[in-house]
Enzyme design. Structure first.
Site, PDB file in Angstrom:
ATOM      1  N   HIS A 135       0.861  -1.190   0.000  1.00 57.52           N
ATOM      2  CA  HIS A 135       0.000   0.000   0.000  1.00 57.52           C
ATOM      3  C   HIS A 135       0.893   1.235   0.000  1.00 57.52           C
ATOM      4  O   HIS A 135       1.946   1.234   0.628  1.00 57.52           O
ATOM      5  CB  HIS A 135      -0.896   0.004   1.248  1.00 57.52           C
ATOM      6  N   ASP A 145      -8.008  -4.971   0.176  1.00 58.84           N
ATOM      7  CA  ASP A 145      -8.524  -5.762  -0.936  1.00 58.84           C
ATOM      8  C   ASP A 145      -8.217  -7.248  -0.819  1.00 58.84           C
ATOM      9  O   ASP A 145      -8.769  -8.052  -1.562  1.00 58.84           O
ATOM     10  CB  ASP A 145      -7.953  -5.234  -2.261  1.00 58.84           C
TER      11      ASP A 145
HETATM   12  N1  ACO Z   1       4.038  -7.879  -4.791  1.00 61.91           N
HETATM   13  C1  ACO Z   1       5.370  -7.911  -5.016  1.00 61.91           C
HETATM   14  N2  ACO Z   1       6.168  -6.841  -4.891  1.00 61.91           N
HETATM   15  C2  ACO Z   1       5.615  -5.688  -4.499  1.00 61.91           C
HETATM   16  C3  ACO Z   1       4.244  -5.577  -4.246  1.00 61.91           C
HETATM   17  C4  ACO Z   1       3.432  -6.732  -4.394  1.00 61.91           C
HETATM   18  N3  ACO Z   1       2.127  -6.690  -4.160  1.00 61.91           N
HETATM   19  N4  ACO Z   1       3.956  -4.310  -3.904  1.00 61.91           N
HETATM   20  C5  ACO Z   1       5.100  -3.642  -3.929  1.00 61.91           C
HETATM   21  N5  ACO Z   1       6.127  -4.465  -4.294  1.00 61.91           N
HETATM   22  C6  ACO Z   1       7.554  -4.125  -4.373  1.00 61.91           C
HETATM   23  C7  ACO Z   1       7.866  -3.327  -5.609  1.00 61.91           C
HETATM   24  O1  ACO Z   1       8.230  -4.157  -6.698  1.00 61.91           O
HETATM   25  C8  ACO Z   1       9.002  -2.481  -5.120  1.00 61.91           C
HETATM   26  O2  ACO Z   1      10.153  -3.304  -5.088  1.00 61.91           O
HETATM   27  P1  ACO Z   1      11.626  -2.682  -5.380  1.00 61.91           P
HETATM   28  O3  ACO Z   1      11.866  -1.677  -4.299  1.00 61.91           O
HETATM   29  O4  ACO Z   1      12.546  -3.851  -5.341  1.00 61.91           O
HETATM   30  O5  ACO Z   1      11.545  -2.036  -6.744  1.00 61.91           O
HETATM   31  C9  ACO Z   1       8.642  -2.162  -3.672  1.00 61.91           C
HETATM   32  O6  ACO Z   1       7.821  -3.266  -3.263  1.00 61.91           O
HETATM   33  C10 ACO Z   1       7.889  -0.838  -3.494  1.00 61.91           C
HETATM   34  O7  ACO Z   1       6.722  -0.893  -4.319  1.00 61.91           O
HETATM   35  P2  ACO Z   1       6.106   0.367  -5.085  1.00 61.91           P
HETATM   36  O8  ACO Z   1       5.375  -0.114  -6.279  1.00 61.91           O
HETATM   37  O9  ACO Z   1       7.185   1.405  -5.276  1.00 61.91           O
HETATM   38  O10 ACO Z   1       5.092   0.925  -3.990  1.00 61.91           O
HETATM   39  P3  ACO Z   1       3.886   1.933  -4.270  1.00 61.91           P
HETATM   40  O11 ACO Z   1       3.610   2.603  -2.995  1.00 61.91           O
HETATM   41  O12 ACO Z   1       4.146   2.765  -5.479  1.00 61.91           O
HETATM   42  O13 ACO Z   1       2.686   0.945  -4.663  1.00 61.91           O
HETATM   43  C11 ACO Z   1       0.845  -0.519  -4.524  1.00 61.91           C
HETATM   44  C12 ACO Z   1       1.715   0.526  -3.796  1.00 61.91           C
HETATM   45  C13 ACO Z   1       0.397   0.001  -5.904  1.00 61.91           C
HETATM   46  C14 ACO Z   1      -0.417  -0.785  -3.684  1.00 61.91           C
HETATM   47  C15 ACO Z   1       1.670  -1.823  -4.677  1.00 61.91           C
HETATM   48  O14 ACO Z   1       2.040  -2.313  -3.408  1.00 61.91           O
HETATM   49  C16 ACO Z   1       0.917  -2.895  -5.471  1.00 61.91           C
HETATM   50  O15 ACO Z   1       0.960  -2.895  -6.688  1.00 61.91           O
HETATM   51  N6  ACO Z   1       0.210  -3.831  -4.745  1.00 61.91           N
HETATM   52  C17 ACO Z   1      -0.571  -4.841  -5.417  1.00 61.91           C
HETATM   53  C18 ACO Z   1      -1.896  -4.238  -5.912  1.00 61.91           C
HETATM   54  C19 ACO Z   1      -2.872  -3.957  -4.791  1.00 61.91           C
HETATM   55  O16 ACO Z   1      -3.098  -4.780  -3.919  1.00 61.91           O
HETATM   56  N7  ACO Z   1      -3.475  -2.749  -4.825  1.00 61.91           N
HETATM   57  C20 ACO Z   1      -4.486  -2.348  -3.824  1.00 61.91           C
HETATM   58  C21 ACO Z   1      -4.011  -1.237  -2.966  1.00 61.91           C
HETATM   59  S1  ACO Z   1      -5.190  -0.857  -1.708  1.00 61.91           S
HETATM   60  C22 ACO Z   1      -6.331   0.148  -2.435  1.00 61.91           C
HETATM   61  O17 ACO Z   1      -6.108   0.795  -3.399  1.00 61.91           O
HETATM   62  C23 ACO Z   1      -7.697   0.221  -1.833  1.00 61.91           C
END
Ligand code: ACO
Length: 429
Positions: free
Chosen positions: A307, A364
């Site tokens: 998140h 979610d």
């Molecule tokens: N699975 C695997 N790796 C992940 C995940 C995941 N679900 N989420 C983040 N990471 C990793 C990224 O690859 C990144 O790794 P790195 O540092 O080696 O490059 C690191 O964790 C940071 O992730 P970001 O994408 O920079 O974090 P951001 O804050 O931009 O994204 C997000 C947050 C979009 C929610 C992300 O965690 C994600 O895509 N999760 C899966 C989708 C999801 O569940 N979305 C619902 C969110 S809740 C809502 O909107 C109500």
């Protein structure tokens, strides 16, 4: 701690006050920066930008805290109801019994849609996504109530908010009924908000429908958990559209569209698809999928994990995890995907990759399993999110208009396009 930030530009020092919120959050107030220096800030995605101050919702993502008007989400989910939460968010205080009764009565007396709105659904193709119908019909509602659109008249705003809260559930249910070719089911005002929603979704003229109290409570809790989440994409849209003094129906319609995007409201659907994929293609073994989610050579992510704000367990996910078991018991549904989800969670929370990046289950991760168990179709998940988020959108919109210092939202940019050049006639290009 300093209450002033210093910025040095071209050798000159400028001082800006540090604003501190009631929970100790600090932000540099740069509202006079451009006037003082001629410079603006550049912050794509507004990751570091506070667009407003707000008294509505507090989140501490590091500690996994969510509070509405100061009340912890855990207490709200255990003790309150969706309409009481709507009152709390909009009015700023918990209602007395009399106030809640009056509010509930007002919402229930607005559940019917004008018959001409019912006819509007006929104009959509049968496969229309319910979110598209929801935003279109919500925008059209303003044309039925032209006398109550003044954003600065408290009585007009109040009646519009009550109409929106009430009619939203009816529109949501109609959009579903239309998509499956079933007749629309009129609201029954003796039922609770959640009970009426289930009735309008699942009753048919051919059979009576008994609302299951476990499902009714589960829907109510889900709506409460989604009721507000401070300045997210759809709420910011609601405020931004409202800041032009566009009417409240137009603002809600825009917010619904913002929520529709898969980066915002659509992840619960992706979680369900992932769990079925694990069940059907990985023999139910989440650890293999986890390896794929860690592998940067593909785009696979563990859906429902991570998140932007929470760097700890999302408090809403904790509540939903417990409720998922109750709902599955009540409906006698298969718990295979719940077991896969719990196994996934357990191994992910011990995995160095997820621990280092502070990736925890978000709201979610479990909500889709509950919707699925209740028989709610996948393309309605985001509609349920919109229904829950409505009190937040409305209260944030009202808070914007109540602020005498509020201005039209108008970000700036740094231009990086072509420099001045002469127009070239078409025959010379
Ligand atoms: N699975 C695997 N790796 C992940 C995940 C995941 N679900 N989420 C983040 N990471 C990793 C990224 O690859 C990144 O790794 P790195 O540092 O080696 O490059 C690191 O964790 C940071 O992730 P970001 O994408 O920079 O974090 P951001 O804050 O931009 O994204 C997000 C947050 C979009 C929610 C992300 O965690 C994600 O895509 N999760 C899966 C989708 C999801 O569940 N979305 C619902 C969110 S809740 C809502 O909107 C109500």
């Amino acid at each position: 701690m300093s209450d002033v930030a210093k910025i040095i530009i071209d050798g000159q020092t400028y001082e800006y006050p540090i604003f501190t919120g009631t929970e100790g959050e600090r932000g540099i107030d740069i509202s006079t920066l451009r006037k003082d220096t001629g410079l603006i800030t550049l912050d794509p995605g507004y990751v570091n930008t506070g667009s407003c101050t707000s008294e509505i919702t507090f989140i501490n993502g590091e500690e996994g805290i969510l509070r509405y008007r100061g009340y912890p989400i855990e207490q709200i989910a255990e003790k309150s109801t969706f309409l009481e939460v709507a009152y709390l968010l909009i009015e700023g205080k918990l209602p007395t019994q009399d106030e809640l009764d009056t509010f509930t009565h007002s919402i229930k007396s607005h559940t019917l849609l004008h018959e001409d709105i019912r006819l509007m659904f006929r104009a959509f193709p049968l496969r229309a996504h319910p979110m598209a119908m929801l935003s279109s019909v919500m925008g059209a509602l303003s044309t039925f109530y032209p006398d109550t659109l003044d954003p600065y008249d408290p009585e007009q705003v109040k009646i519009s908010m009550h109409r929106i809260l009430a009619k939203m559930a009816t529109i949501a249910a109609y959009s579903y009924k239309y998509s499956i070719g079933h007749p629309f089911i009129y609201p029954r005002n003796e039922l609770s908000y959640a009970g009426n929603l289930l009735h309008m979704l699942f009753a048919t003229p051919a059979e009576t429908y008994e609302v299951d109290p476990v499902l009714e409570r589960a829907i109510d809790v889900l709506l409460m958990l989604h009721a507000d989440h401070e300045q997210n994409c759809s709420t910011s849209t609601m405020r931004l559209v409202g800041s032009s003094d566009a009417n409240i129906y137009a603002s809600v319609s825009a917010a619904v569209n913002a929520l529709w995007g898969p980066l915002h409201g659509g992840a619960n659907q992706a979680v369900i698809e992932m769990l079925y994929d694990i069940r059907d293609n990985y023999k139910g073994d989440g650890s293999k999928y986890l390896e794929l989610a860690k592998d940067k050579s593909n785009n696979i992510r563990l859906m429902g994990f991570g998140h932007r704000v929470y760097k700890n367990y999302d408090p809403r996910a904790r509540i939903l995890k417990k409720m998922t078991k109750d709902v599955l018991e009540a409906v006698g549904g298969s718990s295979d995907i719940l077991e896969i989800a719990m196994q996934l969670e357990e191994i992910a929370l011990q995995d160095d990759y997820f621990v280092e990046r502070k990736l925890y289950p978000n709201v979610d991760f479990y909500s889709g399993i509950i919707y699925k168990a209740m028989g709610i179709p996948v393309n309605m998940y985001t509609v349920f999110f919109s229904l829950g988020r409505m009190p937040g959108w409305l209260s944030q919109w009202a808070e914007h208009h109540a602020n005498p210092k509020a201005r039209i939202g108008r970000p700036r940019q740094i231009y990086v396009g072509a420099n001045e050049r002469d127009y070239v006639p078409i025959e010379k290009r």
